[in-house]
Design a protein around this motif. Structure first.
Motif, mmCIF file in Angstrom:
data_model
loop_
_atom_site.group_PDB
_atom_site.id
_atom_site.type_symbol
_atom_site.label_atom_id
_atom_site.label_comp_id
_atom_site.label_asym_id
_atom_site.label_seq_id
_atom_site.Cartn_x
_atom_site.Cartn_y
_atom_site.Cartn_z
ATOM 1 N N LEU A 184 0.824 -1.207 0.000
ATOM 2 C CA LEU A 184 0.000 0.000 0.000
ATOM 3 C C LEU A 184 0.858 1.257 0.000
ATOM 4 N N VAL A 185 1.902 1.264 0.805
ATOM 5 C CA VAL A 185 2.805 2.408 0.848
ATOM 6 C C VAL A 185 3.487 2.604 -0.504
ATOM 7 N N GLN A 186 3.896 1.493 -1.112
ATOM 8 C CA GLN A 186 4.548 1.564 -2.423
ATOM 9 C C GLN A 186 3.591 2.114 -3.479
ATOM 10 N N ILE A 187 2.327 1.663 -3.449
ATOM 11 C CA ILE A 187 1.337 2.152 -4.405
ATOM 12 C C ILE A 187 1.152 3.664 -4.241
ATOM 13 N N GLN A 188 1.054 4.110 -2.995
ATOM 14 C CA GLN A 188 0.857 5.530 -2.745
ATOM 15 C C GLN A 188 2.029 6.350 -3.277
ATOM 16 N N ASN A 189 3.245 5.879 -3.047
ATOM 17 C CA ASN A 189 4.422 6.593 -3.541
ATOM 18 C C ASN A 189 4.441 6.656 -5.068
ATOM 19 N N GLU A 190 4.075 5.549 -5.708
ATOM 20 C CA GLU A 190 4.066 5.529 -7.173
ATOM 21 C C GLU A 190 3.013 6.485 -7.722
ATOM 22 N N VAL A 191 1.856 6.539 -7.071
ATOM 23 C CA VAL A 191 0.794 7.444 -7.514
ATOM 24 C C VAL A 191 1.243 8.893 -7.396
ATOM 25 N N LEU A 192 1.842 9.239 -6.263
ATOM 26 C CA LEU A 192 2.294 10.613 -6.054
ATOM 27 C C LEU A 192 3.360 11.006 -7.063
ATOM 28 N N GLU A 193 4.262 10.098 -7.378
ATOM 29 C CA GLU A 193 5.302 10.402 -8.362
ATOM 30 C C GLU A 193 4.699 10.666 -9.733
ATOM 31 N N LEU A 194 3.689 9.877 -10.104
ATOM 32 C CA LEU A 194 3.045 10.082 -11.401
ATOM 33 C C LEU A 194 2.275 11.400 -11.439
ATOM 34 N N ILE A 195 1.724 11.794 -10.298
ATOM 35 C CA ILE A 195 0.909 13.002 -10.252
ATOM 36 C C ILE A 195 1.762 14.256 -10.344
ATOM 37 N N VAL A 196 2.853 14.302 -9.582
ATOM 38 C CA VAL A 196 3.592 15.560 -9.451
ATOM 39 C C VAL A 196 4.785 15.674 -10.380
ATOM 40 N N GLN A 197 5.203 14.575 -10.994
ATOM 41 C CA GLN A 197 6.387 14.681 -11.836
ATOM 42 C C GLN A 197 6.089 15.517 -13.064
ATOM 43 N N LYS A 198 7.078 16.285 -13.490
ATOM 44 C CA LYS A 198 6.915 17.136 -14.662
ATOM 45 C C LYS A 198 7.162 16.343 -15.932
ATOM 46 N N ASP A 199 6.614 16.858 -16.988
ATOM 47 C CA ASP A 199 6.798 16.241 -18.303
ATOM 48 C C ASP A 199 8.038 16.850 -18.948
ATOM 49 N N ASN A 200 9.210 16.273 -18.623
ATOM 50 C CA ASN A 200 10.479 16.880 -19.047
ATOM 51 C C ASN A 200 11.136 16.163 -20.223
ATOM 52 N N GLN A 201 10.420 15.200 -20.833
ATOM 53 C CA GLN A 201 11.095 14.420 -21.860
ATOM 54 C C GLN A 201 11.417 15.247 -23.104
ATOM 55 N N GLN A 202 10.776 16.427 -23.252
ATOM 56 C CA GLN A 202 11.056 17.266 -24.414
ATOM 57 C C GLN A 202 12.143 18.300 -24.123
ATOM 58 N N THR A 203 12.730 18.249 -22.937
ATOM 59 C CA THR A 203 13.771 19.195 -22.570
ATOM 60 C C THR A 203 15.139 18.568 -22.803
ATOM 61 N N GLU A 204 15.896 19.158 -23.698
ATOM 62 C CA GLU A 204 17.209 18.616 -24.044
ATOM 63 C C GLU A 204 18.303 19.129 -23.123
ATOM 64 N N GLY A 205 18.030 20.214 -22.435
ATOM 65 C CA GLY A 205 19.021 20.822 -21.553
ATOM 66 C C GLY A 205 18.486 22.144 -21.053
ATOM 67 N N ILE A 206 19.379 23.033 -20.658
ATOM 68 C CA ILE A 206 18.958 24.339 -20.170
ATOM 69 C C ILE A 206 19.893 25.431 -20.685
ATOM 70 N N ILE A 207 19.406 26.666 -20.594
ATOM 71 C CA ILE A 207 20.238 27.841 -20.796
ATOM 72 C C ILE A 207 20.264 28.581 -19.465
ATOM 73 N N MET A 208 21.458 28.768 -18.914
ATOM 74 C CA MET A 208 21.619 29.520 -17.673
ATOM 75 C C MET A 208 22.098 30.922 -18.016
ATOM 76 N N GLU A 209 21.404 31.914 -17.473
ATOM 77 C CA GLU A 209 21.775 33.299 -17.712
ATOM 78 C C GLU A 209 22.194 33.943 -16.394
ATOM 79 N N PHE A 210 23.315 34.628 -16.387
ATOM 80 C CA PHE A 210 23.865 35.292 -15.208
ATOM 81 C C PHE A 210 23.920 36.790 -15.468
ATOM 82 N N SER A 211 23.425 37.577 -14.519
ATOM 83 C CA SER A 211 23.450 39.041 -14.662
ATOM 84 C C SER A 211 23.892 39.655 -13.342
ATOM 85 N N ALA A 212 24.916 40.482 -13.395
ATOM 86 C CA ALA A 212 25.352 41.188 -12.197
ATOM 87 C C ALA A 212 24.263 42.159 -11.760
ATOM 88 N N GLY A 213 24.020 42.220 -10.444
ATOM 89 C CA GLY A 213 22.967 43.086 -9.918
ATOM 90 C C GLY A 213 23.544 44.279 -9.187
#
Length: 417
Positions: A143-172
Motif C-alpha cells: 500500500l505504501v509503495q502504491i501511494q508513492n508511485e501514484v504521487l510520483e506520477l501526479i507531481v512529476q513534470k513532463d520533461n522528456q522534451q527538454t534537451e538541456g537548459i540555458i543559464m543566464e547570469f546578470s550582475a545586480g
C-alpha cells in the motif's frame, strides 16, 4: 507417525490469498503446526490490528482521486477522460498507469481486509498466526509503495522534451563586486557541469574591466540539467569584503540567475515569418572576424516581443542558431510559467521560475556560511560549496525534496473527502 491438523482457517487463507509467497511459506511450515493456548494466540493476533487501518496506510484523499481515475478509465479509456480532482496537473500519458494502480490498490485492500478478518476466528495455530502477520506486513508495504508511485506520477513534470537548459547570469547591485561574484557563480556552475560529465557551451559573455562578468549565458546540453538546476533561478546575495574595499567593510552584492529549459525543436515551433533578424559587427577583443564582418545577430520574435542576441560564434549562421535556441527556450519558459500560474498559484517555494523578486540564497564569507532562505537551509564550508562539490549537491537534493512535498500537499488540498 505425524498427524497434520489443517483447520478450515488454513484452507480459507490459501483460497483467499492465492499468493505464491504465502503458499510457499505455508508449505515449508505446515509440518510444524502445533497448538498454543488461547491467551498467547490472541496476543499474537492483536498485533495485526495495531495501527493498521487503511486510512493510516493510504491517504483517503489520494484514494478518492485514484479510484475516480480508474472508474473513468474503465468507462472510456483515454477518450475525453476528465476528473474533478485536478487532473490538469497529471500527464495524460500516465492515466493508464494510474488506473492500473487503482486496480492494484483495491486488490491489496481486499486481501488485507480478509487477512484481518481471519484474526477474529477462533483458532490456536501459532505458525499460521505468524504467517498471517508476515503477509499482512507485506500487504501494508505494498500500500505504501502504491501511494508513492501514484504521487510520483501526479507531481512529476513532463520533461522528456527538454534537451538541456540555458543559464543566464546578470550582475545586480554592487557594482564591480557584483560583477566579480557573477564570474565566480559562472565558474561554480561550470565546475559542477564538469563533475556531472555534462557538455556545456558559453554562448554569450560580457566582461568588466576587473575580470568580472556583467552578463553571461551558458547552454548546458544534458536532459538531467533542468531537473537538478531548476531551483537555482533567482537572486543570489553575497556578503564579503570586496577586493576594491580598502577600509575592510563588508559589502552586499547580488547576482541574478535565470534557468531556461531548452526544449527540442519539436516542442516549440517558430515560424520564420515571425522573426525579425538584424546583423551587425561583433564587438570585443581580438579575432579576425571581430569588427570586420557582420557576424553578430539580433533576433526579435514579433508575436511575443522576445529578443535574443549572440556574437560569440565565428559565423553569422552559428550566431543565428544560438539566438533562435534562446528564443525557443524563453517561449518554452513562458509556457511553463503560464501553467505554474494556473496550477500552482499558491506555491511558497519560488523555484524553477525566472522570478527575481526575492533573494533565494546568501553567501556570507566572514561567517563561512551558505543560507538558502526558501527552505531555511544553512551550511558551512563556503569554499567547497562554490566548487560545486558535495555541499552544493546536498542542497540541490533538499530543494528537490521540499518542492516534491509542497506539490503533493497542494494537490491533496484540492481534494475534499
Amino acid at each position: 507417525m505425524v498427524t497434520w491438523i489443517i483447520s478450515n482457517k488454513v484452507i480459507r487463507v490459501l483460497s483467499v490469498l492465492r499468493r505464491p509467497s504465502f503458499v510457499k511459506n505455508f508449505a515449508l511450515n505446515v509440518v510444524s503446526i502445533r497448538y498454543l493456548n488461547q491467551t498467547t494466540l490472541n496476543r499474537s493476533l492483536n498485533i495485526l490490528n495495531q495501527g493498521s487501518t487503511l486510512e493510516n496506510l493510504f491517504d483517503p484523499r489520494l484514494r478518492i482521486f485514484l479510484l475516480d481515475i480508474k472508474k473513468k478509465f474503465d468507462e472510456s479509456g483515454f477518450q475525453n477522460i476528465e476528473t474533478k480532482f485536478g487532473l490538469s496537473v497529471v500527464n495524460k500519458n500516465h492515466i493508464q498507469s494510474l488506473a492500473g494502480l487503482g486496480e492494484k490498490l483495491l486488490q491489496t485492500e481486499n486481501d488485507l481486509q480478509e487477512l484481518k478478518a481471519l484474526s477474529t476466528d477462533d483458532d490456536e495455530n501459532g505458525d499460521l498466526v505468524k504467517m498471517i502477520s508476515e503477509e499482512c506486513s507485506q500487504l501494508k508495504e505494498t500500500l505504501v509503495q502504491i501511494q508513492n508511485e501514484v504521487l510520483e506520477l501526479i507531481v512529476q513534470k513532463d520533461n522528456q522534451q527538454t534537451e538541456g537548459i540555458i543559464m543566464e547570469f546578470s550582475a545586480g547591485v554592487g557594482g564591480q563586486e557584483s560583477m566579480l561574484f557573477c564570474f565566480e557563480m559562472l565558474q561554480m556552475y561550470t565546475t559542477y557541469c564538469d563533475s556531472e560529465g555534462w557538455d556545456y557551451e558559453l554562448t554569450d559573455i560580457e566582461k568588466s574591466d576587473l575580470e568580472g562578468v556583467r552578463h553571461a549565458s551558458v547552454c548546458i546540453n544534458h536532459p538531467d540539467a533542468y531537473d537538478k538546476l531548476q531551483f537555482e533561478s533567482g537572486v543570489h546575495r553575497v556578503q564579503r569584503v570586496p577586493k576594491t574595499e580598502k577600509a575592510g567593510r563588508v559589502h552586499t552584492s547580488t547576482v541574478a540567475v535565470a534557468i531556461l529549459p531548452r526544449p527540442s525543436e519539436v516542442s516549440v515551433t517558430i515560424e520564420q515569418k515571425d522573426l525579425k533578424i538584424e546583423t551587425k559587427r561583433a564587438s570585443g577583443a581580438g579575432g579576425q572576424h571581430v569588427n570586420t564582418t557582420e557576424s553578430a545577430v539580433r533576433i526579435v520574435h514579433i508575436p511575443s516581443g522576445v529578443v535574443a542576441e549572440c556574437q560569440t560564434q565565428r559565423s553569422q549562421m552559428q550566431n543565428r542558431k544560438v539566438a533562435i535556441d534562446k528564443i525557443r527556450a524563453r517561449l518554452f519558459q513562458m509556457k511553463i510559467d503560464q501553467q505554474l500560474a494556473t496550477t500552482r498559484s499558491s506555491r511558497k517555494l519560488q523555484v524553477g521560475s525566472s522570478s527575481r523578486s526575492e533573494k533565494i540564497r546568501t553567501y556570507n564569507f566572514p561567517q563561512d556560511r551558505i543560507t538558502d532562505h526558501r527552505i531555511n537551509f544553512t551550511s558551512h564550508n563556503l569554499g567547497e560549496f562554490l566548487r560545486g562539490t558535495r555541499p552544493f549537491q546536498i542542497l540541490i537534493e533538499k530543494l528537490k525534496e521540499e518542492s516534491y512535498k509542497e506539490r503533493v500537499s497542494e494537490f491533496l488540498e484540492q481534494i475534499k473527502v
